[in-house]
Design a protein around this motif. Structure first.
Motif, short mmCIF file in Angstrom:
data_model
loop_
_atom_site.label_atom_id
_atom_site.label_comp_id
_atom_site.label_asym_id
_atom_site.label_seq_id
_atom_site.Cartn_x
_atom_site.Cartn_y
_atom_site.Cartn_z
N ASN A 26 0.87 -1.24 0.19
CA ASN A 26 0.06 0.01 -0.01
C ASN A 26 0.97 1.37 0.01
OD1 ASN A 26 -2.25 -1.43 -0.15
ND2 ASN A 26 -2.68 -1.45 2.16
N ASN A 27 1.95 1.33 0.83
CA ASN A 27 2.89 2.44 0.70
C ASN A 27 3.59 2.52 -0.35
OD1 ASN A 27 2.32 3.34 3.55
ND2 ASN A 27 4.15 2.02 4.18
N ARG A 28 4.00 1.49 -1.02
CA ARG A 28 4.32 1.63 -2.39
C ARG A 28 3.68 2.06 -3.51
NH1 ARG A 28 6.39 -3.22 -2.48
NH2 ARG A 28 8.71 -2.80 -1.91
N ARG A 29 2.43 1.76 -3.54
CA ARG A 29 1.39 2.37 -4.36
C ARG A 29 1.16 3.78 -4.24
NH1 ARG A 29 -1.18 -2.82 -4.05
NH2 ARG A 29 -2.16 -2.51 -1.94
N SER A 30 1.06 4.15 -2.94
CA SER A 30 0.99 5.48 -2.45
C SER A 30 1.81 6.48 -2.78
CB SER A 30 0.78 5.77 -1.16
OG SER A 30 -0.52 5.34 -0.83
N ILE A 31 3.48 5.91 -2.99
CA ILE A 31 4.50 6.67 -3.10
C ILE A 31 4.29 6.59 -4.78
CG2 ILE A 31 7.10 6.19 -3.51
CD1 ILE A 31 6.96 5.08 -0.61
N LEU A 32 4.17 5.62 -5.49
CA LEU A 32 3.99 5.65 -6.87
C LEU A 32 3.30 6.79 -7.34
CD1 LEU A 32 4.32 1.93 -7.97
CD2 LEU A 32 5.60 3.62 -8.95
N ALA A 136 19.69 5.95 -11.87
CA ALA A 136 18.90 6.35 -10.54
C ALA A 136 17.52 6.10 -10.75
CB ALA A 136 19.33 8.11 -10.46
N GLU A 137 17.09 6.32 -12.15
CA GLU A 137 15.67 6.11 -12.64
C GLU A 137 15.36 4.58 -12.36
OE1 GLU A 137 12.13 6.53 -15.71
OE2 GLU A 137 13.87 7.93 -15.97
N CYS A 138 16.42 3.60 -12.90
CA CYS A 138 16.10 2.34 -12.99
C CYS A 138 16.15 1.73 -11.53
CB CYS A 138 17.35 1.71 -13.62
SG CYS A 138 17.08 0.00 -14.29
N VAL A 139 17.25 2.17 -10.61
CA VAL A 139 16.99 1.74 -9.12
C VAL A 139 15.88 2.15 -8.69
CG1 VAL A 139 18.33 2.08 -7.31
CG2 VAL A 139 19.66 1.82 -9.05
N SER A 140 15.26 3.16 -8.83
CA SER A 140 13.84 3.77 -8.41
C SER A 140 12.83 2.75 -8.71
CB SER A 140 13.61 5.10 -8.77
OG SER A 140 14.51 6.07 -8.10
N GLY A 141 12.84 2.48 -10.01
CA GLY A 141 11.99 1.59 -10.60
C GLY A 141 11.99 0.06 -9.80
N ILE A 142 13.28 -0.17 -9.36
CA ILE A 142 13.33 -1.75 -8.82
C ILE A 142 12.93 -1.61 -7.47
CG2 ILE A 142 15.36 -3.31 -7.86
CD1 ILE A 142 16.84 -2.47 -10.37
N ILE A 143 13.43 -0.36 -6.77
CA ILE A 143 12.58 -0.02 -5.24
C ILE A 143 11.18 -0.19 -5.34
CG2 ILE A 143 12.53 1.42 -3.47
CD1 ILE A 143 15.46 2.37 -4.12
N LEU A 144 10.74 0.48 -6.33
CA LEU A 144 9.10 0.58 -6.43
C LEU A 144 8.44 -0.57 -7.04
CD1 LEU A 144 8.98 4.45 -7.33
CD2 LEU A 144 8.19 3.41 -5.08
N ASN A 146 8.34 -1.16 -10.53
CA ASN A 146 7.47 -0.82 -11.61
C ASN A 146 8.42 -0.87 -12.73
OD1 ASN A 146 6.56 1.60 -13.19
ND2 ASN A 146 4.64 1.33 -11.89
N TRP A 147 7.60 -1.65 -13.57
CA TRP A 147 8.47 -1.77 -14.68
C TRP A 147 8.57 -0.59 -15.68
CZ3 TRP A 147 11.75 -5.65 -15.87
CH2 TRP A 147 11.73 -6.55 -15.01
N ALA A 148 7.35 0.21 -15.81
CA ALA A 148 7.79 1.33 -16.54
C ALA A 148 8.77 2.27 -16.20
CB ALA A 148 6.31 2.10 -16.53
#
Length: 195
Positions: A26-32, A136-144, A146-148
């Motif tokens: 839920n936190n991950r979705r809100s952060i996204l 940095a964006e790729c690492v953010s996607g991994i943390i979140l 999110n494939w996009a």
């Protein structure tokens, strides 16, 4: 009797793990949802700044206009703070702290490397900045998860690095315009995923 208590404790541990996992998701979705706004902001700002700097350099043939890149954080951070006020309030957690750390590290690297390359040891700055940005964006996607965001970061980092090697002069500035557009598209995709 002890066996029954152990089963109850195991169920409680499994339920507890399930609750924690659900909370993190839920936190991950809100952060996204909140991140989509930031992708849109920084994408628009990067697109406008890169086009403006490109035009100024192209017209005047003076690379001094590259110093305007240092104005971008002065504009972007207050705007990000302003749009962050309308974000869904979330307590700080490991995910938000990791994302904050990744982008803070990127900003520090970008500013210091830019200053060094511009004033002390001229190098292909575009190549370094774009690779770090994509990473940095790729690492953010991994943390979140999110494939996009992962794919957008990969395209920015790898595609941008290859293009930075092939392009010369002020034409490299147009790579940042493309990066801005990719950020905008990423923001729109994330926003549509998490309405």
């Amino acid at each position: 009797m002890e066996n029954k208590n152990e089963q109850n404790n195991e169920m409680t541990a499994q339920q507890s793990l399930g609750i924690i996992t659900e909370m993190m998701n839920n936190n991950r979705r809100s952060i996204l949802q909140n991140s989509a706004k930031h992708f849109l902001l920084w994408g628009a700002l990067l697109t406008i700044m890169s086009l403006g700097i490109y035009e100024l350099i192209h017209i005047t043939r003076n690379p001094i206009w590259n110093l305007l890149w240092f104005v971008m954080p002065l504009i972007g951070f207050p705007m990000a703070h302003f749009i962050g006020k309308s974000n869904v309030a979330l307590p700080q957690n490991i995910i938000s702290k990791q994302l904050h750390g990744v982008w803070l590290a990127y900003c520090a690297f970008a500013v210091v490397i830019s200053a060094v390359f511009m004033f002390i040891a001229p190098q292909n700055l575009t190549l370094i900045i774009i690779m770090a940005f994509g990473f940095a964006e790729c690492v953010s996607g991994i943390i979140l998860k999110n494939w996009a965001i992962i794919v957008g970061g990969f395209i920015l980092g790898i595609g941008g690095a290859i293009a930075a090697i092939l392009l010369r002069s002020e034409a490299q500035l147009l790579l940042f315009t493309i990066c801005g557009v990719i950020l905008l598209v990423t923001g729109l995709i994330v926003k549509s995923q998490h309405k």
